[in-house]
Design an enzyme around this catalytic site. Structure first.
Site, PDB file in Angstrom:
ATOM      1  N   LYS A 211       0.837  -1.204   0.000  1.00 37.17           N
ATOM      2  CA  LYS A 211       0.000   0.000   0.000  1.00 37.17           C
ATOM      3  C   LYS A 211       0.875   1.258   0.000  1.00 37.17           C
ATOM      4  CE  LYS A 211      -3.560   2.305   2.723  1.00 37.17           C
ATOM      5  NZ  LYS A 211      -4.516   2.233   3.813  1.00 37.17           N
ATOM      6  N   GLU A 217      10.569  -4.446   4.703  1.00 31.22           N
ATOM      7  CA  GLU A 217      10.700  -5.868   4.351  1.00 31.22           C
ATOM      8  C   GLU A 217      10.375  -6.086   2.869  1.00 31.22           C
ATOM      9  OE1 GLU A 217       8.960  -4.639   6.900  1.00 31.22           O
ATOM     10  OE2 GLU A 217       8.915  -6.009   8.620  1.00 31.22           O
ATOM     11  N   GLY A 271      -4.910  -1.810   5.063  1.00 26.21           N
ATOM     12  CA  GLY A 271      -4.070  -2.926   4.619  1.00 26.21           C
ATOM     13  C   GLY A 271      -4.710  -4.283   4.858  1.00 26.21           C
ATOM     14  N   ARG A 272      -5.249  -4.483   6.048  1.00 25.67           N
ATOM     15  CA  ARG A 272      -5.796  -5.812   6.372  1.00 25.67           C
ATOM     16  C   ARG A 272      -7.204  -6.012   5.819  1.00 25.67           C
ATOM     17  NH1 ARG A 272      -4.566  -2.734  10.559  1.00 25.67           N
ATOM     18  NH2 ARG A 272      -6.183  -1.913  11.924  1.00 25.67           N
ATOM     19  N   GLU A 357      -4.467  -6.887  14.967  1.00 23.88           N
ATOM     20  CA  GLU A 357      -3.973  -5.574  14.545  1.00 23.88           C
ATOM     21  C   GLU A 357      -5.107  -4.546  14.619  1.00 23.88           C
ATOM     22  OE1 GLU A 357      -2.355  -4.405  10.441  1.00 23.88           O
ATOM     23  OE2 GLU A 357      -0.505  -4.825  11.488  1.00 23.88           O
ATOM     24  N   HIS A 388      -3.808 -33.165  17.133  1.00 18.98           N
ATOM     25  CA  HIS A 388      -2.615 -33.908  17.546  1.00 18.98           C
ATOM     26  C   HIS A 388      -1.505 -32.971  18.001  1.00 18.98           C
ATOM     27  CE1 HIS A 388      -4.345 -37.700  16.226  1.00 18.98           C
ATOM     28  NE2 HIS A 388      -4.932 -36.955  15.307  1.00 18.98           N
ATOM     29  N   LYS A 516       9.542  -0.814  14.353  1.00 23.86           N
ATOM     30  CA  LYS A 516      10.132  -0.466  13.052  1.00 23.86           C
ATOM     31  C   LYS A 516      11.208   0.588  13.248  1.00 23.86           C
ATOM     32  CE  LYS A 516       5.919  -0.668  10.209  1.00 23.86           C
ATOM     33  NZ  LYS A 516       5.027   0.143   9.406  1.00 23.86           N
TER      34      LYS A 516
HETATM   35  O1  F6P Z   1       2.169  -4.265   9.946  1.00 24.55           O
HETATM   36  C1  F6P Z   1       1.821  -2.963   9.681  1.00 24.55           C
HETATM   37  C2  F6P Z   1       1.285  -2.791   8.309  1.00 24.55           C
HETATM   38  O2  F6P Z   1       1.128  -1.434   8.131  1.00 24.55           O
HETATM   39  C3  F6P Z   1      -0.034  -3.527   8.052  1.00 24.55           C
HETATM   40  O3  F6P Z   1      -1.136  -2.874   8.510  1.00 24.55           O
HETATM   41  C4  F6P Z   1       0.012  -3.670   6.569  1.00 24.55           C
HETATM   42  O4  F6P Z   1      -0.913  -4.634   6.135  1.00 24.55           O
HETATM   43  C5  F6P Z   1       1.446  -4.062   6.370  1.00 24.55           C
HETATM   44  O5  F6P Z   1       2.154  -3.283   7.299  1.00 24.55           O
HETATM   45  C6  F6P Z   1       1.986  -3.862   4.980  1.00 24.55           C
HETATM   46  O6  F6P Z   1       1.951  -2.521   4.570  1.00 24.55           O
HETATM   47  P1  F6P Z   1       2.166  -2.110   3.068  1.00 24.55           P
HETATM   48  O7  F6P Z   1       1.085  -2.709   2.257  1.00 24.55           O
HETATM   49  O8  F6P Z   1       2.123  -0.613   3.045  1.00 24.55           O
HETATM   50  O9  F6P Z   1       3.507  -2.622   2.625  1.00 24.55           O
END
Ligand code: F6P
Length: 548
Positions: A211, A217, A271-272, A357, A388, A516
């Site tokens: 987003k 990452e 995002g979620r 979250e 199990h 972060k």
């Molecule tokens: O973990 C925090 C967060 O902002 C989530 O809410 C989101 O889904 C994820 O990081 C990934 O964010 P992006 O889509 O901006 O890379």
């Protein structure tokens, strides 16, 4: 008023729980031959059976009263009306708009932001994705060396990973045999490494899903994937093998992906809650536009149900209220998600983000501390594997854990005979949790097996099941795109219901920021945490890796 504990219904629920807390599920079922009928509700052919929870008519009446006192109907109207319900980020949360007009049949609702209908931009973007997905699926879009794309690698994390990964696995029977999909999320190079080890660069398309397009990452994995591809096929090939999904055009361009290879969504999609948007590109490529429309249609139908069904018959409302009941009145700190469907194996991880979250908060919308409990710990895994592993604790552990069993009636695997076993196990688990096995029954069984009195006395406490452990069963007729869409939207709205009672904002996630910042400071070698533990471990890391 944002303190739910001051509502009359809250006080009444506390008193009520003190009164009925010792009534067992066995007694509740014995007292009402129609308990299943009386404590299960339906939306179409989806059934929510909540009879195996320690609730009575009085409990449900009080919980519904609590929803009214928390003004759930107003909150829901605000959500659907495009209010800036995500107050700390000053945004609406209009993921329902993504499935309104684009779904097969739609749900006829209009979503506006500042008076402007968002349907035209949603539809236009979806058409672009459908067109691109069709080109991939039918081989019209080829890689730089002219080969067909056969392998899609989605690089994203959190909401840009969990939703698409869940759906792609859950709809496994809907995916044509020749397409392989993988999801890389962890910044640990081992994740990308493992996926690239089986990838043919000439046939691979990377979707960089973020987003913000700043998530460290995802950007690290994207850069490494790009380097890998450029080394194999040359820099010029990157253009044919990378597409982006984002709200941030500038960052996408800066990364080197042309805006014509970018699919957009908007800041009013959390995002979620984003799998329904361009973040779902991998899903569309996997199952095709028609089935994606079915997925949207199922979610759209659940939206309408949530908006219009009376609260007592409303699946997300009942599921949300039960969570509040367990968490705040029965003091249960966890919630297990147990899909009896291997194709739903990622559901617990997906719901961990959606629920924790969203509702893992300890201040109200107004910023005052909460003195009540909010999100439980969400965990679980697909049945029967969990049986199990951790069901021992569910049956005999010291704290009851409410369980959601997700059962599917009709099988889509190549081995339908095994489905009866699967279904029977799911049902048996919920019944065993609810009704247990008494010491008398255990003793009688051992006696019949010829065990002596001393052995019976010694083993009976270990082999007895107290029962009275709550569970809810969601029964789907089949795990197809429509019912999957409805299931996910059910949980989305359930989270909103619980958040409304708790008086918290489910749409922000400030809690992920501090870690972060600290990781960045540690990485930069300046301004990291000054504590001796962090500094000591960092020094050891440096010496083990010869960094300094
Ligand atoms: O973990 C925090 C967060 O902002 C989530 O809410 C989101 O889904 C994820 O990081 C990934 O964010 P992006 O889509 O901006 O890379």
């Amino acid at each position: 008023m944002t303190n739910p504990t001051l509502f009359p219904a809250w006080k009444a629920l506390e008193a009520h729980q003190a009164k009925i807390g010792n009534v067992t599920l066995a007694e509740l079922f014995a007292g009402d031959a129609e308990r299943f009928r009386n404590f299960s509700i339906r939306f179409g052919d989806i059934v929510l059976d909540y009879s195996k929870n320690g609730v009575t008519d009085v409990t449900m009446g009080l919980l519904l009263g609590l929803a009214n006192e928390a003004k759930l109907d107003e909150a829901r109207a605000g959500l659907f009306g495009g209010d800036r319900v995500n107050s700390t980020e000053d945004r609406p949360a209009l993921h329902m708009a993504l499935r309104a007009s684009a779904a097969h049949g739609g749900h006829g609702l209009t979503f506006k932001i500042d008076g402007v209908d968002v349907a035209p931009v949603v539809k236009a973007e979806l058409e672009l994705m459908f067109d691109f997905a069709d080109q991939i699926r039918h081989g019209a879009f080829k890689g730089a060396t002219g080969k067909r794309i056969r392998h899609i690698i989605n690089i994203g994390i959190g909401g840009s990973d969990l939703g698409p990964a869940l759906i792609v696995d859950a709809l496994r029977p809907d995916i044509g045999g020749k397409l392989q999909l993988d999801f890389v999320s962890n910044v640990d190079g081992a994740h990308l490494d493992a996926v690239l080890a089986k990838a043919d660069p000439e046939k691979t398309l990377f979707i960089i899903a973020s987003k913000t397009f700043t998530t460290s990452e995802t950007m690290a994995n994207a850069r490494s994937a790009r380097k890998w591809l450029a080394e194999k096929l040359g820099e010029a090939a990157v253009d044919r093998h990378f597409v982006a999904v984002s709200t941030n055009i500038a960052a996408v361009q800066e990364f080197g992906i042309d805006p014509t290879r970018m699919f957009r969504f908007w800041d009013w999609v959390g995002g979620r809650y984003s799998l329904w948007s361009a973040i779902g590109l991998s899903i569309i490529i996997a199952v095709g536009p028609n089935k994606f429309r079915d997925l949207l249609a199922g979610a759209a139908a659940m939206d309408r149900h949530f908006l219009e069904a009376p609260l007592a018959q409303n699946l997300p409302v009942i599921l949300g209220l039960l969570q509040v009941w367990h968490r705040d009145f029965c003091h249960m700190s966890a919630q297990a998600i147990l899909p009896y469907a291997q194709d739903l194996w990622r559901l617990p991880a997906y719901l961990q983000q959606l629920e924790m979250e969203s509702n893992g908060k300890s201040v109200t919308r107004q910023g005052t501390p909460v003195t009540w409990h909010t999100s439980p710990v969400i965990w679980g895994q697909a049945g029967t594997n969990g049986q199990h592993a951790f069901h021992q604790m569910l049956h005999q552990g010291s704290e009851p854990v409410p369980c959601d069993f997700i059962l599917v009636a009709r099988d889509r695997s190549a081995f339908p005979d095994q489905h009866h076993m699967l279904f029977a196990n799911g049902l048996a688990q919920s019944a065993a949790l609810a009704f247990g096995k008494s010491a008398a029954a255990v003793g009688a069984e051992m006696k019949a097996a010829g065990r002596d009195a001393a052995t019976i006395a010694a083993l009976t406490p270990h082999r007895t099941f107290a029962g009275n452990r709550p569970s809810t069963t969601i029964l789907l007729p089949i795990l197809d795109p429509y019912h999957l869409g409805a299931l996910i939207a059910l949980y989305e709205h359930k989270v909103f219901v619980a958040a409304t009672i708790w008086g918290i904002n489910p749409f922000d996630q400030w809690g992920v920021e501090l870690g972060k910042e600290m990781a960045n400071a540690l990485l930069a070698g300046k301004g990291g945490p000054a504590d001796s533990s962090t500094a000591g471990l960092m020094a050891l890391y440096d010496s083990y890796t010869h960094r300094k």
